[in-house]
Design a protein around this motif. Structure first.
Motif, PDB file in Angstrom:
ATOM      1  N   GLU A  33       0.823  -1.201   0.000  1.00 42.71           N
ATOM      2  CA  GLU A  33       0.000   0.000   0.000  1.00 42.71           C
ATOM      3  C   GLU A  33       0.863   1.259   0.000  1.00 42.71           C
ATOM      4  O   GLU A  33       0.542   2.246  -0.663  1.00 42.71           O
ATOM      5  CB  GLU A  33      -0.939   0.014   1.213  1.00 42.71           C
ATOM      6  N   ILE A  34       1.973   1.225   0.728  1.00 39.65           N
ATOM      7  CA  ILE A  34       2.852   2.391   0.790  1.00 39.65           C
ATOM      8  C   ILE A  34       3.505   2.637  -0.569  1.00 39.65           C
ATOM      9  O   ILE A  34       3.596   3.782  -1.022  1.00 39.65           O
ATOM     10  CB  ILE A  34       3.911   2.207   1.904  1.00 39.65           C
ATOM     11  N   VAL A  35       3.925   1.573  -1.248  1.00 37.38           N
ATOM     12  CA  VAL A  35       4.508   1.722  -2.580  1.00 37.38           C
ATOM     13  C   VAL A  35       3.466   2.318  -3.523  1.00 37.38           C
ATOM     14  O   VAL A  35       3.781   3.186  -4.334  1.00 37.38           O
ATOM     15  CB  VAL A  35       5.046   0.374  -3.104  1.00 37.38           C
ATOM     16  N   ASP A  36       2.207   1.881  -3.415  1.00 38.64           N
ATOM     17  CA  ASP A  36       1.144   2.434  -4.252  1.00 38.64           C
ATOM     18  C   ASP A  36       0.974   3.932  -4.014  1.00 38.64           C
ATOM     19  O   ASP A  36       0.801   4.707  -4.958  1.00 38.64           O
ATOM     20  CB  ASP A  36      -0.187   1.719  -3.990  1.00 38.64           C
ATOM     21  N   ILE A  37       1.024   4.350  -2.758  1.00 41.64           N
ATOM     22  CA  ILE A  37       0.895   5.778  -2.452  1.00 41.64           C
ATOM     23  C   ILE A  37       2.056   6.550  -3.061  1.00 41.64           C
ATOM     24  O   ILE A  37       1.880   7.617  -3.639  1.00 41.64           O
ATOM     25  CB  ILE A  37       0.821   6.021  -0.927  1.00 41.64           C
ATOM     26  N   LYS A  38       3.255   6.001  -2.956  1.00 43.25           N
ATOM     27  CA  LYS A  38       4.428   6.683  -3.508  1.00 43.25           C
ATOM     28  C   LYS A  38       4.342   6.796  -5.027  1.00 43.25           C
ATOM     29  O   LYS A  38       4.879   7.717  -5.610  1.00 43.25           O
ATOM     30  CB  LYS A  38       5.703   5.975  -3.091  1.00 43.25           C
ATOM     31  N   LYS A  39       3.642   5.854  -5.658  1.00 45.49           N
ATOM     32  CA  LYS A  39       3.460   5.910  -7.104  1.00 45.49           C
ATOM     33  C   LYS A  39       2.266   6.784  -7.488  1.00 45.49           C
ATOM     34  O   LYS A  39       1.971   6.950  -8.653  1.00 45.49           O
ATOM     35  CB  LYS A  39       3.256   4.503  -7.664  1.00 45.49           C
ATOM     36  N   ASN A  87      10.437   4.951   5.749  1.00 44.34           N
ATOM     37  CA  ASN A  87      10.390   5.137   4.305  1.00 44.34           C
ATOM     38  C   ASN A  87      11.042   3.954   3.611  1.00 44.34           C
ATOM     39  O   ASN A  87      11.934   3.305   4.170  1.00 44.34           O
ATOM     40  CB  ASN A  87      11.126   6.418   3.904  1.00 44.34           C
ATOM     41  N   SER A  88      10.613   3.689   2.399  1.00 37.52           N
ATOM     42  CA  SER A  88      11.238   2.636   1.599  1.00 37.52           C
ATOM     43  C   SER A  88      12.668   3.041   1.284  1.00 37.52           C
ATOM     44  O   SER A  88      13.004   4.226   1.275  1.00 37.52           O
ATOM     45  CB  SER A  88      10.478   2.456   0.285  1.00 37.52           C
ATOM     46  N   LEU A  89      13.490   2.053   1.019  1.00 37.09           N
ATOM     47  CA  LEU A  89      14.860   2.345   0.632  1.00 37.09           C
ATOM     48  C   LEU A  89      14.877   2.985  -0.749  1.00 37.09           C
ATOM     49  O   LEU A  89      14.134   2.583  -1.638  1.00 37.09           O
ATOM     50  CB  LEU A  89      15.691   1.065   0.615  1.00 37.09           C
ATOM     51  N   THR A  90      15.736   3.966  -0.908  1.00 34.86           N
ATOM     52  CA  THR A  90      15.895   4.598  -2.216  1.00 34.86           C
ATOM     53  C   THR A  90      16.915   3.811  -3.021  1.00 34.86           C
ATOM     54  O   THR A  90      17.660   2.989  -2.486  1.00 34.86           O
ATOM     55  CB  THR A  90      16.383   6.046  -2.062  1.00 34.86           C
ATOM     56  N   ILE A 130      11.639  -3.439  -4.075  1.00 33.88           N
ATOM     57  CA  ILE A 130      11.932  -2.360  -3.134  1.00 33.88           C
ATOM     58  C   ILE A 130      11.318  -2.605  -1.754  1.00 33.88           C
ATOM     59  O   ILE A 130      11.829  -2.144  -0.752  1.00 33.88           O
ATOM     60  CB  ILE A 130      11.497  -0.990  -3.714  1.00 33.88           C
ATOM     61  N   ARG A 131      10.235  -3.398  -1.686  1.00 33.53           N
ATOM     62  CA  ARG A 131       9.618  -3.691  -0.389  1.00 33.53           C
ATOM     63  C   ARG A 131      10.485  -4.625   0.447  1.00 33.53           C
ATOM     64  O   ARG A 131      10.379  -4.674   1.653  1.00 33.53           O
ATOM     65  CB  ARG A 131       8.235  -4.301  -0.587  1.00 33.53           C
TER      66      ARG A 131
END
Length: 188
Positions: A33-39, A87-90, A130-131
């Motif tokens: 869900e967090i990756v979706d928000i970031k996208k 935060n996810s890793l960059t 990335i997750r």
């Protein structure tokens, strides 16, 4: 009872005292869900371009995901004092992790030294979800670089540095170089 000590109580049972302890649990709950928000997909905020709004959404989604995951264990959930959403890793951090993981094998006198080319680093980082970045990076490096490098280094004088690269034939296999000589591992 002293902090961190295991004692036997009057009934002969082992007892650990966690009264002055902080227990940190980590997970990837809510990462999708967090990756979706970031996208920009399914954002809870009104301003999709606002970094502050997006960060609030990420925090909220992370906390809600943890609560949903543990909903059938309210006695456990009620004991969690706080939830911190990282935060996810960059991509930049992933490259630094590749260097860090490779350096871990380069300590000690006569230790194996593996240097990775930029092409190999780019390929490794491109393979990572990335997750799962940190754990998955370590698995990929261990399996595809360190294990074969250890086999190759057994055939060489102790402490000979290896240069790890990705093959140019499209097979995505890791090859090792010493100076201008290529060394192939026996591992698949």
């Amino acid at each position: 009872m002293d902090k961190g000590k295991l004692e036997i109580n009057g009934c002969g049972e082992r007892v650990l005292d966690f009264s002055r302890s902080t227990i940190i649990l980590t997970s990837n709950i809510g990462s999708t869900e967090i990756v979706d928000i970031k996208k920009g997909k399914g954002s809870l905020g009104f301003d999709l371009n606002s970094g502050a709004s997006r960060q609030v959404d990420i925090q909220q989604v992370g906390v809600e995901a943890a609560q949903k995951y543990w909903r059938y264990m309210p006695e456990f959930l009620s004991r969690i004092d706080s939830t911190v959403v990282f935060n996810s890793l960059t991509e930049e951090v992933c490259y630094r992790l590749v260097d860090k993981f490779l350096e871990e094998y380069s300590f000690g006198q006569g230790a194996m030294t593996v240097l990775a080319t930029d092409q190999l680093k780019n390929w490794i980082v491109s393979q990572v979800d990335i997750r799962q970045a940190g754990r998955e990076l370590r698995r990929i490096i261990d399996k595809l670089v360190i294990t074969p490098a250890a086999e190759v280094s057994l055939k060489l004088p102790k402490g000979t540095p290896l240069i790890a690269d990705i093959s140019q034939d499209g097979s995505n296999k890791v090859v090792f170089w010493i100076s201008k000589q290529m060394v192939k591992p026996r591992i698949g």
